[in-house]
Design a protein around this motif. Structure first.
Motif, PDB file in Angstrom:
ATOM      1  N   CYS A 299     -69.576 -18.251  33.309  1.00 44.49           N
ATOM      2  CA  CYS A 299     -70.343 -17.049  32.921  1.00 44.49           C
ATOM      3  C   CYS A 299     -71.789 -17.404  32.627  1.00 44.49           C
ATOM      4  N   ARG A 300     -72.000 -18.568  32.027  1.00 46.26           N
ATOM      5  CA  ARG A 300     -73.367 -18.991  31.720  1.00 46.26           C
ATOM      6  C   ARG A 300     -74.107 -19.436  32.989  1.00 46.26           C
ATOM      7  N   ILE A 301     -73.414 -20.132  33.903  1.00 48.50           N
ATOM      8  CA  ILE A 301     -74.075 -20.619  35.123  1.00 48.50           C
ATOM      9  C   ILE A 301     -74.358 -19.470  36.085  1.00 48.50           C
ATOM     10  N   ARG A 302     -73.401 -18.578  36.270  1.00 43.98           N
ATOM     11  CA  ARG A 302     -73.555 -17.491  37.241  1.00 43.98           C
ATOM     12  C   ARG A 302     -74.247 -16.262  36.668  1.00 43.98           C
ATOM     13  N   ASP A 303     -74.522 -16.247  35.356  1.00 45.38           N
ATOM     14  CA  ASP A 303     -75.158 -15.092  34.695  1.00 45.38           C
ATOM     15  C   ASP A 303     -74.309 -13.837  34.880  1.00 45.38           C
ATOM     16  N   LEU A 304     -73.015 -13.978  34.674  1.00 48.34           N
ATOM     17  CA  LEU A 304     -72.121 -12.830  34.783  1.00 48.34           C
ATOM     18  C   LEU A 304     -72.320 -11.913  33.587  1.00 48.34           C
ATOM     19  N   SER A 305     -72.305 -10.619  33.827  1.00 45.98           N
ATOM     20  CA  SER A 305     -72.523  -9.652  32.749  1.00 45.98           C
ATOM     21  C   SER A 305     -71.647  -8.431  33.007  1.00 45.98           C
ATOM     22  N   GLY A 306     -71.523  -7.625  31.965  1.00 40.57           N
ATOM     23  CA  GLY A 306     -70.693  -6.429  32.053  1.00 40.57           C
ATOM     24  C   GLY A 306     -69.295  -6.694  31.515  1.00 40.57           C
ATOM     25  N   LEU A 307     -68.345  -5.920  31.995  1.00 41.45           N
ATOM     26  CA  LEU A 307     -66.955  -6.037  31.566  1.00 41.45           C
ATOM     27  C   LEU A 307     -66.268  -7.133  32.377  1.00 41.45           C
ATOM     28  N   ILE A 308     -65.661  -8.082  31.666  1.00 36.50           N
ATOM     29  CA  ILE A 308     -64.969  -9.212  32.288  1.00 36.50           C
ATOM     30  C   ILE A 308     -63.512  -9.154  31.845  1.00 36.50           C
ATOM     31  N   MET A 309     -62.594  -9.090  32.806  1.00 39.27           N
ATOM     32  CA  MET A 309     -61.154  -9.052  32.541  1.00 39.27           C
ATOM     33  C   MET A 309     -60.534 -10.367  32.997  1.00 39.27           C
ATOM     34  N   ILE A 310     -59.874 -11.047  32.064  1.00 35.65           N
ATOM     35  CA  ILE A 310     -59.299 -12.363  32.322  1.00 35.65           C
ATOM     36  C   ILE A 310     -57.777 -12.245  32.258  1.00 35.65           C
ATOM     37  N   ASP A 311     -57.126 -12.674  33.320  1.00 42.22           N
ATOM     38  CA  ASP A 311     -55.663 -12.650  33.396  1.00 42.22           C
ATOM     39  C   ASP A 311     -55.155 -14.067  33.145  1.00 42.22           C
ATOM     40  N   PHE A 312     -54.801 -14.350  31.883  1.00 39.52           N
ATOM     41  CA  PHE A 312     -54.283 -15.666  31.525  1.00 39.52           C
ATOM     42  C   PHE A 312     -52.803 -15.767  31.920  1.00 39.52           C
ATOM     43  N   ILE A 313     -52.299 -16.996  31.911  1.00 43.96           N
ATOM     44  CA  ILE A 313     -50.884 -17.218  32.168  1.00 43.96           C
ATOM     45  C   ILE A 313     -50.089 -16.721  30.961  1.00 43.96           C
ATOM     46  N   ASP A 314     -49.003 -16.000  31.218  1.00 46.74           N
ATOM     47  CA  ASP A 314     -48.217 -15.418  30.132  1.00 46.74           C
ATOM     48  C   ASP A 314     -47.615 -16.517  29.257  1.00 46.74           C
ATOM     49  N   MET A 315     -47.727 -16.299  27.940  1.00 39.06           N
ATOM     50  CA  MET A 315     -47.159 -17.218  26.949  1.00 39.06           C
ATOM     51  C   MET A 315     -46.322 -16.418  25.964  1.00 39.06           C
ATOM     52  N   ARG A 316     -45.206 -16.973  25.556  1.00 41.77           N
ATOM     53  CA  ARG A 316     -44.304 -16.252  24.662  1.00 41.77           C
ATOM     54  C   ARG A 316     -44.795 -16.285  23.217  1.00 41.77           C
ATOM     55  N   SER A 317     -45.389 -17.385  22.794  1.00 42.16           N
ATOM     56  CA  SER A 317     -45.791 -17.550  21.398  1.00 42.16           C
ATOM     57  C   SER A 317     -47.086 -16.790  21.126  1.00 42.16           C
ATOM     58  N   SER A 318     -47.082 -16.020  20.036  1.00 42.33           N
ATOM     59  CA  SER A 318     -48.318 -15.317  19.645  1.00 42.33           C
ATOM     60  C   SER A 318     -49.344 -16.288  19.083  1.00 42.33           C
ATOM     61  N   GLY A 319     -48.869 -17.381  18.472  1.00 49.00           N
ATOM     62  CA  GLY A 319     -49.810 -18.384  17.972  1.00 49.00           C
ATOM     63  C   GLY A 319     -50.584 -19.053  19.094  1.00 49.00           C
ATOM     64  N   ALA A 320     -49.932 -19.254  20.242  1.00 50.14           N
ATOM     65  CA  ALA A 320     -50.632 -19.826  21.396  1.00 50.14           C
ATOM     66  C   ALA A 320     -51.702 -18.866  21.909  1.00 50.14           C
ATOM     67  N   ASN A 321     -51.436 -17.571  21.885  1.00 52.22           N
ATOM     68  CA  ASN A 321     -52.444 -16.588  22.305  1.00 52.22           C
ATOM     69  C   ASN A 321     -53.652 -16.606  21.381  1.00 52.22           C
ATOM     70  N   ARG A 322     -53.407 -16.699  20.058  1.00 53.20           N
ATOM     71  CA  ARG A 322     -54.523 -16.777  19.119  1.00 53.20           C
ATOM     72  C   ARG A 322     -55.319 -18.061  19.320  1.00 53.20           C
ATOM     73  N   GLN A 323     -54.648 -19.129  19.692  1.00 52.05           N
ATOM     74  CA  GLN A 323     -55.330 -20.400  19.919  1.00 52.05           C
ATOM     75  C   GLN A 323     -56.249 -20.307  21.138  1.00 52.05           C
ATOM     76  N   VAL A 324     -55.810 -19.638  22.185  1.00 45.59           N
ATOM     77  CA  VAL A 324     -56.651 -19.461  23.377  1.00 45.59           C
ATOM     78  C   VAL A 324     -57.849 -18.563  23.057  1.00 45.59           C
ATOM     79  N   GLU A 325     -57.648 -17.504  22.283  1.00 45.90           N
ATOM     80  CA  GLU A 325     -58.754 -16.626  21.897  1.00 45.90           C
ATOM     81  C   GLU A 325     -59.794 -17.381  21.086  1.00 45.90           C
ATOM     82  N   GLU A 326     -59.349 -18.197  20.143  1.00 43.04           N
ATOM     83  CA  GLU A 326     -60.287 -18.968  19.324  1.00 43.04           C
ATOM     84  C   GLU A 326     -61.028 -20.001  20.174  1.00 43.04           C
ATOM     85  N   ARG A 327     -60.358 -20.572  21.149  1.00 39.98           N
ATOM     86  CA  ARG A 327     -61.017 -21.540  22.029  1.00 39.98           C
ATOM     87  C   ARG A 327     -62.117 -20.860  22.842  1.00 39.98           C
TER      88      ARG A 327
END
Length: 454
Positions: A115-143
């Motif tokens: 995003c920084r190199i290509r100067d992407l702007s606007g709405l960005i939708m990211i399709d991550f790999i599905d994970m069962r643990s909610s703690g793992a989802n929070r860890q990816v968001e914080e990262r």
């Protein structure tokens, strides 16, 4: 100026003129970054030394590989930017859940970088790999938040939904890299997909049948690419013959080498054919560009700015650190001419010194009134017979005879009786006791429903 921040460790320049220009600019605007500027010294090119060409190439590619073997796919449709995270060949972890978590963490860092190199702007939708643990989802968001912390643009990051999709928005600072360096494909129109030969041939066949069914139509001329014309003349020759027999029209197919699928052109001729003697190979309307236009032209020299130099010739003076002075060290303002002439400043100093000594020797005493409802001491609650003075201080005790003092020392319970003069001065009555204060009794108002006395 826009990209140089504390996170940049070093700036390497391989051109002498550019090095001096950057050094003079940094010396005037940001002198604290001068120690990070370095001249490249070596035989090989600078980009090959630090493998910059491969990083530039990754900014234009649709697929970006991850260290663990996964990859991310970046598409830019009209509605927004879509990023898909795939595990691909990532099998470094023991189980599937750990592999998905590690791939998502690497994808979060790489997405923030892209995003920084290509100067992407606007709405960005990211399709991550599905994970069962909610703690793992929070860890990816914080990262992802940690990776975009030093961004100059304003970024808002949501949460991963139950479908594994995260939404984020990035502020538009400048034109994106794709819009600035790419052009829309004239063949696909920017969609990235074109129609197949058979599908396009059937579509042209239906259009020919529609044009032949109109009134006063004598001929239908179809100008097609080579592959589509070959398909209709060989595989659909019976259908073309059937159209000519039913509608009593002539169908002419012109193969044009300058055309590319899905491009084609139809022309309906009414009444008597005017160009009956014209051969079919001369009926082409789309011509191939001449060879002179295909050769690359020499690039135009860049325009020179109207104001080439905006920096001063000399560097700004260095600021010396000033020690903070205390309040007592500050110089007091001097007295005026007339004050010194008539000695007014000395009188003011004497009065100030006398006032300070008086406050130290006689500190003000605080007194409390016996009746708080009647105000403070010395207020309205005092009667003329009160023995206190105006300043709130009690009168000094008068000297008593020696006999009475001895009597007080011998018998602590017995009180010394004052003299008649002192009794009068203190306001005591004839019985030797101070007169009691009379309290005014407030008359109670009769109630509204009370009956008057008979």
């Amino acid at each position: 100026r826009d990209y140089l921040s504390d996170s940049i460790g070093e700036v390497v320049v391989d051109d002498d003129e550019a090095y001096e220009s950057i050094r003079s600019f940094m010396k005037h605007t940001m002198p604290h970054f001068l120690n990070r500027l370095r001249r490249h010294e070596g035989d090989g090119p600078l980009f090959n030394r630090y493998q910059i060409e491969s990083q530039i190439d990754s900014a234009y590619r649709r697929r970006v590989n991850l260290p663990s073997g996964g990859q991310i796919i970046i598409d830019q449709p009209e509605a927004g930017i879509c990023v898909d995270v795939n595990s691909a060949r990532a099998t470094s972890a023991d189980d599937i859940e750990q592999t998905a978590l590690q791939t998502n963490l690497e994808a979060a860092d790489q997405i923030a970088r892209q995003c920084r190199i290509r100067d992407l702007s606007g709405l960005i939708m990211i399709d991550f790999i599905d994970m069962r643990s909610s703690g793992a989802n929070r860890q990816v968001e914080e990262r992802l938040r940690q990776a975009t912390r030093n961004e100059p643009a304003r970024i808002q990051i949501g949460q991963i939904s139950r479908f594994g999709i995260l939404e984020m928005s990035r502020q538009r600072l400048r034109t994106s890299l794709v819009d600035a360096t790419h052009e829309t494909c004239p063949r696909c129109g920017g969609t990235g997909r074109i129609r197949g030969v058979e599908s396009l041939g059937l579509h042209v066949l239906r259009m020919i049948s529609e044009e032949a069914g109109k009134e006063r139509t004598s001929k239908v001329v179809a100008e097609l690419p080579l592959v589509v014309a070959n398909f209709l003349l060989n595989e659909k020759r019976s259908v073309l013959s059937q159209i000519e027999d039913v509608f009593k029209v002539s169908v002419v197919l012109v193969a044009n080498s300058a055309m590319e699928t899905p491009e084609f052109a139809l022309r309906r001729v009414r009444g008597k054919d005017e160009d009956e003697d014209t051969p079919s190979y001369e009926m082409t309307t789309v011509k191939a560009p001449p060879p002179a236009l295909l050769t690359p032209s020499s690039p135009k020299p860049p325009e020179k700015p109207a104001v080439e130099r905006t920096l001063p010739d000399t560097a700004p003076p260095e600021r010396k650190a000033r020690a903070a002075k205390k309040q007592k060290d500050r110089k007091k303002p001097k007295a005026g001419f007339f004050a010194r002439l008539f000695g007014l400043d000395r009188k003011k100093k004497k009065k100030a010194d006398a006032g300070k000594k008086r406050q130290k020797s006689h500190p003000p005493k605080r007194t409390r009134s016996r009746h708080p409802s009647k105000g403070k001491s010395g207020g309205r609650g005092r009667k003329p017979g009160d023995s206190r003075k105006k300043g709130g201080q009690r009168p000094k005790a008068e000297s008593r005879p020696k006999g009475q003092q001895k009597q007080n020392k011998g018998d602590g319970k017995a009180k010394a009786q004052p003299t008649p003069a002192a009794a009068k001065k203190d306001g005591e009555g004839p019985g030797g006791q101070a007169p009691r204060r009379r309290r005014r009794r407030r008359r109670r108002r009769p109630a509204a429903d009370a009956q008057p006395p008979s």
